[in-house]
Design an enzyme around this catalytic site. Structure first.
Site, PDB file in Angstrom:
ATOM      1  N   SER A  36       2.178   9.384   8.132  1.00 43.14           N
ATOM      2  CA  SER A  36       2.543   8.012   7.822  1.00 43.14           C
ATOM      3  C   SER A  36       2.783   7.294   9.134  1.00 43.14           C
ATOM      4  O   SER A  36       3.321   7.884  10.076  1.00 43.14           O
ATOM      5  CB  SER A  36       3.831   8.021   6.983  1.00 43.14           C
ATOM      6  OG  SER A  36       3.848   6.976   6.059  1.00 43.14           O
ATOM      7  N   LYS A  90      -2.159   6.718  -8.546  1.00 44.31           N
ATOM      8  CA  LYS A  90      -2.909   5.708  -9.287  1.00 44.31           C
ATOM      9  C   LYS A  90      -2.743   4.363  -8.576  1.00 44.31           C
ATOM     10  O   LYS A  90      -1.727   4.177  -7.914  1.00 44.31           O
ATOM     11  CB  LYS A  90      -2.449   5.607 -10.732  1.00 44.31           C
ATOM     12  CG  LYS A  90      -0.960   5.502 -10.968  1.00 44.31           C
ATOM     13  CD  LYS A  90      -0.171   4.330 -10.476  1.00 44.31           C
ATOM     14  CE  LYS A  90      -0.620   2.946 -10.867  1.00 44.31           C
ATOM     15  NZ  LYS A  90       0.424   1.929 -10.460  1.00 44.31           N
TER      16      LYS A  90
HETATM   17  P1  NAP Z   1       4.486   1.261  -0.541  1.00 44.30           P
HETATM   18  O1  NAP Z   1       5.971   1.303  -0.744  1.00 44.30           O
HETATM   19  O2  NAP Z   1       3.904   0.058   0.119  1.00 44.30           O
HETATM   20  O3  NAP Z   1       4.112   2.582   0.255  1.00 44.30           O
HETATM   21  C1  NAP Z   1       2.801   2.923   0.591  1.00 44.30           C
HETATM   22  C2  NAP Z   1       2.796   3.520   1.993  1.00 44.30           C
HETATM   23  O4  NAP Z   1       1.445   3.801   2.336  1.00 44.30           O
HETATM   24  C3  NAP Z   1       3.306   2.562   3.032  1.00 44.30           C
HETATM   25  O5  NAP Z   1       4.694   2.717   3.230  1.00 44.30           O
HETATM   26  C4  NAP Z   1       2.498   2.919   4.265  1.00 44.30           C
HETATM   27  O6  NAP Z   1       3.238   3.821   5.057  1.00 44.30           O
HETATM   28  C5  NAP Z   1       1.265   3.656   3.754  1.00 44.30           C
HETATM   29  N1  NAP Z   1       0.019   2.919   4.030  1.00 44.30           N
HETATM   30  C6  NAP Z   1      -1.111   3.437   4.566  1.00 44.30           C
HETATM   31  N2  NAP Z   1      -2.064   2.515   4.675  1.00 44.30           N
HETATM   32  C7  NAP Z   1      -1.527   1.376   4.224  1.00 44.30           C
HETATM   33  C8  NAP Z   1      -2.028   0.057   4.092  1.00 44.30           C
HETATM   34  N3  NAP Z   1      -3.285  -0.274   4.468  1.00 44.30           N
HETATM   35  N4  NAP Z   1      -1.218  -0.895   3.576  1.00 44.30           N
HETATM   36  C9  NAP Z   1       0.056  -0.601   3.203  1.00 44.30           C
HETATM   37  N5  NAP Z   1       0.587   0.647   3.310  1.00 44.30           N
HETATM   38  C10 NAP Z   1      -0.212   1.628   3.818  1.00 44.30           C
HETATM   39  O7  NAP Z   1       3.726   1.410  -1.924  1.00 44.30           O
HETATM   40  P2  NAP Z   1       4.138   2.304  -3.185  1.00 44.30           P
HETATM   41  O8  NAP Z   1       4.932   1.487  -4.131  1.00 44.30           O
HETATM   42  O9  NAP Z   1       4.695   3.596  -2.713  1.00 44.30           O
HETATM   43  O10 NAP Z   1       2.710   2.479  -3.861  1.00 44.30           O
HETATM   44  C11 NAP Z   1       1.742   3.338  -3.321  1.00 44.30           C
HETATM   45  C12 NAP Z   1       0.829   3.786  -4.454  1.00 44.30           C
HETATM   46  O11 NAP Z   1       1.624   4.447  -5.437  1.00 44.30           O
HETATM   47  C13 NAP Z   1       0.139   2.616  -5.172  1.00 44.30           C
HETATM   48  O12 NAP Z   1      -1.168   2.946  -5.497  1.00 44.30           O
HETATM   49  C14 NAP Z   1       0.991   2.416  -6.410  1.00 44.30           C
HETATM   50  O13 NAP Z   1       0.239   1.889  -7.508  1.00 44.30           O
HETATM   51  C15 NAP Z   1       1.431   3.839  -6.708  1.00 44.30           C
HETATM   52  N6  NAP Z   1       2.658   3.903  -7.478  1.00 44.30           N
HETATM   53  C16 NAP Z   1       3.745   3.157  -7.150  1.00 44.30           C
HETATM   54  C17 NAP Z   1       4.889   3.196  -7.947  1.00 44.30           C
HETATM   55  C18 NAP Z   1       6.139   2.406  -7.623  1.00 44.30           C
HETATM   56  O14 NAP Z   1       7.076   2.393  -8.435  1.00 44.30           O
HETATM   57  N7  NAP Z   1       6.235   1.749  -6.481  1.00 44.30           N
HETATM   58  C19 NAP Z   1       4.904   4.001  -9.083  1.00 44.30           C
HETATM   59  C20 NAP Z   1       3.811   4.807  -9.352  1.00 44.30           C
HETATM   60  C21 NAP Z   1       2.691   4.738  -8.551  1.00 44.30           C
HETATM   61  P3  NAP Z   1       3.065   3.783   6.673  1.00 44.30           P
HETATM   62  O15 NAP Z   1       3.156   2.336   7.085  1.00 44.30           O
HETATM   63  O16 NAP Z   1       4.205   4.612   7.151  1.00 44.30           O
HETATM   64  O17 NAP Z   1       1.716   4.369   6.960  1.00 44.30           O
END
Ligand code: NAP
Length: 309
Positions: A36, A90
């Protein structure tokens, strides 16, 4: 049994909320590394990107790709080519076609590829599927209404092309719909509502027909709901109503509570991943993603007030 040595790629909200604690509770897995740019997990070696991770961690069996869908394909291809089993959060990708590539890469490397749909592992979903299998469906109504400011604070990517907007949660509903309905459905109409300053929709209304051409399934996804949140699927059958509430955690049949359990979704996701690896199989069901693609392709695009976080 030797645990499956797994790394998490993309340490953000879902990695911290679900993947890290679920892996810690599951004796079948051991979290050995993360990749990450900004995130890390205490006590676990962290690498800045998947290339460095794959080069640095010798004994690695699998990766869980928890970043947004846009950058997932490139990471998945690298991991599969390196002979690692791959779990995709997903939605499994930003396009349908890129998934074909990944299935071929998994087959070539003889590893498991798992396109997860966490909502399918909610406590009431399997029982709902069993009950509906023997009933004649009259109609289905889906209401998936939540507050985007509460669940996706500051997530810029979700509003960008490939971020899915309100279909990011809406695809969870479609993953349950496609799992529990005994017949296939196809989209007949959709209206997608875009804030005028955003590239992705904040709300959507969808209608689906079954093979007989009857518009049996309607759905509303809305990110503007404050107060109580709604994740309900209501099915009218020849033998009374089935209701899945709280995203599938609660199941009522003819008004009687049949299932009411806490959050068991990610325990089910990892159990299934371990089973696929043991059996040498993959599981890539693209029906929820196909319905979303159809909605973007065939839906009417309307515009509403600008949205600010
Ligand atoms: P998030 O909080 O934004 O986390 C995603 C992580 O991916 C970021 O912290 C980032 O970490 C990394 N990353 C790598 N490339 C990236 C890019 N181009 N843009 C943004 N981040 C990037 O998102 P999330 O809520 O965890 O969601 C991630 C996936 O899980 C999605 O597909 C979502 O649909 C799924 N999901 C989310 C939830 C929920 O409740 N949030 C529930 C089920 C599934 P670094 O900056 O450290 O690389």
């Amino acid at each position: 049994m030797t645990p499956i040595r797994i790394a998490i790629v993309g340490v953000g909200k879902i990695a911290r909320d679900q993947h890290v604690p679920t892996i810690a509770r599951d004796a079948g897995f051991e979290l050995v590394a993360t990749a990450s740019r900004h995130g890390s997990v205490e006590g676990v070696p962290g690498f800045p990107d998947i290339e460095t991770l794959l080069d640095s961690v010798g004994k690695l069996d699998a990766v869980a790709l928890c970043m947004p869908p846009g950058p997932r394909h490139a990471a998945a291809l690298k991991a599969l080519s390196a002979g690692k089993h791959v779990l995709l959060e997903k939605p499994p990708g930003a396009t349908l076609s890129e998934l074909d590539d990944l299935v071929a890469a998994a087959t070539a490397s003889k590893v498991s590829l798992f396109a997860t749909w966490h909502s399918r592992h909610a406590a009431g979903v399997a029982a709902a599927k069993d009950w509906l299998a023997h009933r004649s469906i009259r109609s289905m109504r889906v209401d998936w209404k939540e507050d985007v400011r509460r669940w996706h604070p500051g997530q810029a990517w979700i509003w960008e092309p490939g971020g899915f907007g309100v279909f990011d949660p809406g695809i969870n509903a479609l993953s349950i719909v496609t799992e529990i309905l005994p017949m296939p459905i196809y989209l007949t109409s959709a209206t997608l509502l875009f804030p005028k300053n955003r590239a992705q929709p904040i709300a959507a209304d969808l209608t689906f027909a079954d093979a007989a051409g009857a518009d049996r399934v309607t759905a509303t996804f809305d990110w503007r709901q404050t107060g109580p949140q709604t994740w309900d699927i209501r099915v009218a059958t020849d033998e009374g109503e089935l209701l899945l509430q709280s995203g599938g955690a609660k199941l009522f049949i003819k008004g009687e509570a049949v299932v009411n359990e806490g959050d068991v979704e990610y325990a089910g996701v990892y159990r299934r991943f371990a089973g696929l690896i043991a059996a040498g199989k993959s599981d890539v069901d693209l029906r929820p993603l196909r319905h979303v693609a159809d909605a973007f392709m065939a839906g009417r695009h309307d515009f509403t007030d600008a949205f600010e976080d």
